[in-house]
Design a protein around this motif. Sequence first.
Motif, PDB file in Angstrom:
ATOM      1  N   LEU A 173      33.457  46.432  46.808  1.00 21.49           N
ATOM      2  CA  LEU A 173      34.674  46.915  47.471  1.00 21.49           C
ATOM      3  C   LEU A 173      35.042  48.232  47.143  1.00 21.49           C
ATOM      4  CD1 LEU A 173      36.740  43.775  46.864  1.00 21.49           C
ATOM      5  CD2 LEU A 173      35.544  44.335  48.894  1.00 21.49           C
ATOM      6  N   ALA A 174      33.816  48.867  46.280  1.00 24.08           N
ATOM      7  CA  ALA A 174      34.293  50.195  45.581  1.00 24.08           C
ATOM      8  C   ALA A 174      34.358  51.402  46.528  1.00 24.08           C
ATOM      9  CB  ALA A 174      33.327  50.471  44.534  1.00 24.08           C
ATOM     10  N   HIS A 175      33.142  52.141  46.732  1.00 26.18           N
ATOM     11  CA  HIS A 175      33.002  53.402  47.300  1.00 26.18           C
ATOM     12  C   HIS A 175      32.533  53.562  48.850  1.00 26.18           C
ATOM     13  CE1 HIS A 175      33.195  55.153  43.394  1.00 26.18           C
ATOM     14  NE2 HIS A 175      32.280  54.294  42.756  1.00 26.18           N
ATOM     15  N   LEU A 176      32.427  54.371  49.444  1.00 22.23           N
ATOM     16  CA  LEU A 176      32.067  54.702  50.861  1.00 22.23           C
ATOM     17  C   LEU A 176      30.408  54.198  51.004  1.00 22.23           C
ATOM     18  CD1 LEU A 176      34.051  57.742  51.733  1.00 22.23           C
ATOM     19  CD2 LEU A 176      34.074  55.466  53.071  1.00 22.23           C
TER      20      LEU A 176
ATOM     21  N   TYR B  72      24.361  45.781  44.796  1.00 16.48           N
ATOM     22  CA  TYR B  72      24.044  45.335  46.252  1.00 16.48           C
ATOM     23  C   TYR B  72      25.262  45.397  47.009  1.00 16.48           C
ATOM     24  CZ  TYR B  72      19.283  43.656  44.790  1.00 16.48           C
ATOM     25  OH  TYR B  72      17.986  43.691  44.190  1.00 16.48           O
ATOM     26  N   PHE B  73      25.122  46.454  48.119  1.00 18.02           N
ATOM     27  CA  PHE B  73      26.402  46.746  48.922  1.00 18.02           C
ATOM     28  C   PHE B  73      26.428  45.751  49.650  1.00 18.02           C
ATOM     29  CE2 PHE B  73      24.654  51.351  48.096  1.00 18.02           C
ATOM     30  CZ  PHE B  73      25.531  51.465  47.027  1.00 18.02           C
TER      31      PHE B  73
ATOM     32  N   TYR C 286      45.122  54.439  39.797  1.00 16.49           N
ATOM     33  CA  TYR C 286      45.165  53.384  40.739  1.00 16.49           C
ATOM     34  C   TYR C 286      43.640  52.874  40.898  1.00 16.49           C
ATOM     35  CZ  TYR C 286      49.936  54.088  42.152  1.00 16.49           C
ATOM     36  OH  TYR C 286      51.370  54.011  42.173  1.00 16.49           O
ATOM     37  N   LEU C 287      43.708  51.674  41.648  1.00 18.97           N
ATOM     38  CA  LEU C 287      42.342  51.167  41.832  1.00 18.97           C
ATOM     39  C   LEU C 287      42.221  51.196  43.445  1.00 18.97           C
ATOM     40  CD1 LEU C 287      42.921  47.692  39.784  1.00 18.97           C
ATOM     41  CD2 LEU C 287      41.615  49.939  39.427  1.00 18.97           C
ATOM     42  N   LYS C 288      40.956  50.983  43.987  1.00 18.52           N
ATOM     43  CA  LYS C 288      40.740  51.224  45.472  1.00 18.52           C
ATOM     44  C   LYS C 288      39.782  50.207  45.919  1.00 18.52           C
ATOM     45  CE  LYS C 288      38.432  55.046  46.415  1.00 18.52           C
ATOM     46  NZ  LYS C 288      38.006  56.347  46.745  1.00 18.52           N
ATOM     47  N   PHE C 289      40.142  49.712  46.995  1.00 24.29           N
ATOM     48  CA  PHE C 289      39.000  49.014  47.980  1.00 24.29           C
ATOM     49  C   PHE C 289      38.746  49.777  49.134  1.00 24.29           C
ATOM     50  CE2 PHE C 289      41.449  44.608  47.165  1.00 24.29           C
ATOM     51  CZ  PHE C 289      40.678  44.470  45.877  1.00 24.29           C
ATOM     52  N   THR C 290      37.347  49.995  49.260  1.00 21.52           N
ATOM     53  CA  THR C 290      36.945  50.841  50.249  1.00 21.52           C
ATOM     54  C   THR C 290      35.942  49.466  51.092  1.00 21.52           C
ATOM     55  OG1 THR C 290      36.532  52.822  49.069  1.00 21.52           O
ATOM     56  CG2 THR C 290      35.423  52.730  51.001  1.00 21.52           C
TER      57      THR C 290
END
Length: 488
Positions: free
Chosen positions: A84-87, A77-78, A450-454
């Motif tokens: 906080l993952a992908h676009l 559920y976006f 690395y980790l990423k917040f989108t």
Amino acid sequence: MRSHLLNDTTAEQYRRTVTEGVERVAAKLATTQRPFTGVTVDDLAPTIEQIDLDRPLHDSAAVLDELEDVYLRDAIYFHHPRYLAHLNCPVVIPAVLGEAILSAVNSSLDTWDQSAGGTLIERKLIDWTAARIGLGENADGVFTSGGSQSNLQALLLAREEAKPGRTGWDGGPDLGKLRIFASEVSHFSVKKSAKLLGLGQDAVVSIPVDHEKRMQTVALAHELERCVKDGLVPMAVVATAGTTDFGSIDPLPEVAELCAQYGTWMHVDAAYGCGLLTSLARRALLDGIERADSVTVDYHKSFFQPVSSSALLVKDATTLRHATYHAEYLNPRRMVQERIPNQVDKSLQTTRRFDALKLWVTLRVMGADGIGQLFDEVCDLAREGWKLLAADPRYDVVVAPSLSTLVFRYIPAAVTDPAEIDRANLYARKALFASGEAIVAGTKVNGRHYLKFTLLNPETKASDIAAVLDLIAGHAEQYLGDSLDRAS
């Protein structure tokens, strides 16, 4: 079975059925406590596998009950503030209204006689977007399925335009001489498009980036010069306005100058950064985009639209002829003389959904400023997240955000082995996903994990970011503690 066809006699059944489905989804949205349940493939696959598709349930309520078990319960559920993952963005309600309408009417946007007003609405939105970019009076474009398709079509046009008078290419069959220049952090679809266009694996020249992850134009100038000296053809430069990993924006004015100098097609992949077209505070970040020959925009990223909603814009409408094919049963040439507007004349697709309606309804309800305000909020949030990460000794953050992306890495004080730190970060991401409490993305920087917040959800708060950072650190520390126990 005709009772299931949507028509004048089943309109009331349609209303009841769709309302029931909307109520189910609304209930899930209202009660979702985390972005994911943590279900695994092995958990869910048997449930779906045992369903016999040749034995229908004959009842929409029963199907919705079943759908709860195979999809709704375990969907990602976006809209949840800790996704906080992908676009992927949460969607605005007016766009969902547009989605419901377009699916029911089911217009096909290839020809006028399948869409009528839909054709004109799409063209109006293309003109509106082109004006926001500043492409000029001769601009045009078409809606696409997404950024990858838009990039593919842009490079197809660039390939066909790389002919005498523009680059000196003799127009012969040696496609191996054509070169595309893109930054080392550009979208993978650039290389994929080159392959699909028959240009060979060496066609894409990777240009290094600076400390802000922006294309180095000095390096680009050097590569363009070398390309010409080697007897090759600089077919296109792909500048990125919002890279997937970092949200970085290439120096568009400088790229435009080099493209003009070498007679090279300039494509701007603004799939992510297109939200700046409506920004109340950051529009200047796109300065120079108006000089592009083509631009990719993904409304389903930073315009908060449901998938799919994307477009390709071009400065010169005549270049779209390279995607045109006339079929007597669909869009015969006589229709051009009769001024019948067929969108298939511009598109790589034939049958195509009326995805433009979602953006149309959104603009008519919210206005461009409403969209821009939402995008500005997530960019502001990224700045807050940057400050949290920069002040947290547990983390190394790569670069300050241009848009709404943060790339970082957990760095334990007592561990110096980079490979072990890699494993700790990988473990933390997987463990967090399995818990369902939050979802973050991952990538590599200089060969390290690395980790990423989108950040594309205006409902996400700095407190959510801080909480997720604590969860990541907890999982990483658990891994390192277990690793020490195993070693001893």
